[in-house]
Write an enzyme that holds these catalytic residues in place. Structure first.
Site, short mmCIF file in Angstrom:
data_model
loop_
_atom_site.label_atom_id
_atom_site.label_comp_id
_atom_site.label_asym_id
_atom_site.label_seq_id
_atom_site.Cartn_x
_atom_site.Cartn_y
_atom_site.Cartn_z
N GLY A 127 -2.15 16.23 55.70
CA GLY A 127 -1.03 16.77 55.49
C GLY A 127 -1.17 17.99 56.65
N GLY A 128 -2.08 17.67 57.64
CA GLY A 128 -2.63 19.18 58.52
C GLY A 128 -3.02 20.28 57.46
CB SER B 203 -4.60 13.08 58.47
OG SER B 203 -3.58 13.80 59.28
#
Length: 557
Positions: free
Chosen positions: A138-139, A224
């Protein structure tokens, strides 16, 4: 589109990453099962979880105290012991974020006080199992520890490991840099989000024995945004005593934001809110919703550049919020100019998915990307690389003569956003001549189609998550039937998932990734450059990107 400078290319490449790093919205459902209560004693008091289908599950376990009110932007208040038995059967609050960005079952609304973790263990029996601590994607602005795709029950049950996932501060609540205006008490404020994870690792070190885990064998991993956070933890003195190996997955954080850029972002925020620099304490009184709105406005109007290519995707630019090389919590860039010395003897997995960019094109609604002509391919690459476009396309056409224009476009964009940084990390870790690095590509292809096209999901960004947690058959489709979600419907997906789970859990257990019936995975070296391609049948590929890597080094260095 007009010819872009290299700086603008980096900005536009990253602009699509920041808002899109969360998983797609799927229809998840829990399935009936019988559970019994399970009680455990920690250093802070007793916890009551549940045993379900051979796994003990503890959700919403606090690992630190308050980070709201006067504690906003500070290190957390100490966790206070409790009397009696604390029930921990429900997910904790995610950090403050935009709506509909978390994916847990019966997950509560986001809240400022969010420092909890979830634990899945085969048994609370004092057995010394490897511990795998996951940081969600989710960054730096979205996501939670509760996502069904990363639920740790199957991994714990099937591979005899203890799995932990943390909630931690996100966005400006986790990464607002106040060091230069707020005094010594706020030193390190630009890294509270990753510092929270380090504090969770300390809790794990002190308590995980009661959950059947070995505090002296802890692996940190994340995909991520979780890969970016793992990159930072790998370089953080505060985290160093509490983990022993790491895996950076589709999130190569070679560099992070510099202090001067972080300070500019703080000035932009104060201006956005109409607060004078010397009145910064007003930030402590504003409702989180006001801060969240200001954060989103800054992300729209600011310079959201990240340093892409060989420098990874971690350095959110002016207007964005992410970790800061502050000389306090994060002394240096994680992997620039070298790998961090404090983790020299800690083995590392690093890699990315073959078709990363499919995810970003799909969620930006760019259906044209999946039906490109040769002319459109050249136009698109020229728009981001200018007069270098012909060299890039010609090099890729020579390397992949049977590829369609769309396949070439996806290959080019995928290696730019995830691949080059991952290779750089493997190289710099190897150059240390300490513990080994292992480089991989996740290559299993999902047969689901991108909406509005006939193009398959392939090995897109985030596709590896359900595979490495063995959660490829736990969702309901729109008709109410059990489905595999992103993983698709091919029966061989189970073999690919088992391979990946074995590789990751064997690495957690003995620092050497291996899977039954699969080839040995050689450590990375600068001569033959071995890479493990993970699929239903894994394969070791030597110097896989030799031709294109040479070209990228010429035009981007």
């Amino acid at each position: 589109m007009d010819d872009l400078t290299r700086r603008e290319f980096f900005r536009r490449t990253a602009f699509g990453i920041l808002p899109a790093l969360a998983l797609p919205r799927l229809v998840y459902a829990s399935f009936p099962s019988t559970s019994t209560d399970i009680e455990v004693e920690t250093a802070f008091g007793k916890l009551l979880g549940s045993r379900t289908e051979g796994v003990n599950i503890f959700k919403g376990v606090p690992y630190a105290g308050s980070v709201s009110g006067e504690r906003r932007f500070l290190t957390p208040a100490p966790l206070k012991p409790w009397t009696g038995v604390r029930k921990v059967k429900r997910l904790g609050h995610p950090s403050i974020q935009a709506p509909n960005q978390t994916y847990g079952i019966n997950e509560p609304d986001p809240a400022e006080d969010c420092l909890t973790l979830n634990i899945w263990t085969p048994a609370n029996d004092n057995k010394k199992r490897p511990v795998m601590v996951y940081s969600h994607g989710g960054g730096y602005t979205h996501g939670s520890a509760g996502s069904v795709a990363q639920d740790g029950a199957n991994l714990a049950r099937m591979y005899d490991v203890v799995v932990v996932a943390t909630n931690h501060r996100l966005g400006l609540l986790g990464y607002l840099y106040l060091d230069e205006i707020a005094g010594d008490e706020y030193a390190g404020s630009g890294n509270r989000g990753v510092q929270d994870i380090a504090i969770a690792l300390k809790w794990v070190n002190e308590n995980i024995s009661a959950f059947g885990g070995d505090p002296n064998n802890v692996m940190i991993f994340g995909e991520s945004g979780g890969g970016l956070k793992t990159s930072c933890l790998y370089a953080m003195p505060e985290a160093a005593p509490y983990f022993h190996k790491a895996s950076i997955e589709s999130g190569p954080g070679v560099m992070m934001k510099t202090a001067d850029v972080a300070a500019e972002t703080t000035e932009l925020l104060l201006k956005q809110l109409g607060i004078a620099r010397n009145d910064w304490r007003k930030l402590l009184k504003l409702p989180p919703s006001v801060l969240l709105d200001a954060q989103e406005q800054l992300q729209k109007m600011g310079d959201l550049s990240q340093i892409a290519g060989f420098h990874g995707i971690g350095a959110a630019g002016k207007g964005g919020f992410g970790p800061v090389v502050d000389g306090v919590v994060l002394p240096t860039h994680p992997f620039d100019p070298v790998a961090p010395s404090l983790s020299k003897e800690k083995p590392l997995l690093v890699g990315w998915n073959e078709d990363e960019f499919i995810f970003f094109a799909m969620f930006s609604g760019d259906t044209e990307a999946f039906q490109l002509t040769e002319e459109k391919l050249h136009q698109r690459i020229e728009s981001i690389l200018g007069d270098k476009a012909r060299l890039v396309v010609d090099t890729y056409r020579e390397a992949y003569p049977k590829a369609t224009p769309t396949q070439l476009f996806i290959a080019i964009r995928s290696i730019l956003i995830m691949g080059l940084g991952s290779i750089t990390i493997a190289e710099r870790k190897t150059q240390q001549e300490g513990a080994p690095a292992y480089l991989y590509n996740f290559g299993y292809k999902s047969d689901l189609k991108v909406p509005g096209t006939d193009y398959e999901f392939g090995s897109m960004h985030a596709m590896d998550i359900p595979f490495k947690f063995h959660n490829i058959d736990n969702v309901l489709d729109k008709t109410g039937h059990r489905s595999s979600g992103m993983a698709g419907n091919r029966p061989e997906r189970f073999a690919a998932s088992n391979n990946m789970c074995q590789l990751w859990t064997s690495f957690a257990r003995k620092s050497i990734p291996s899977a039954k019936g699969q080839p040995a995975w050689p450590p990375y070296n600068l001569s033959t450059r071995p890479l493990m391609r993970i699929d239903t049948q894994c394969s070791v590929i030597y110097d896989r990107y030799k031709t294109v890597l040479k070209m990228w080094r010429e035009i981007l260095n």
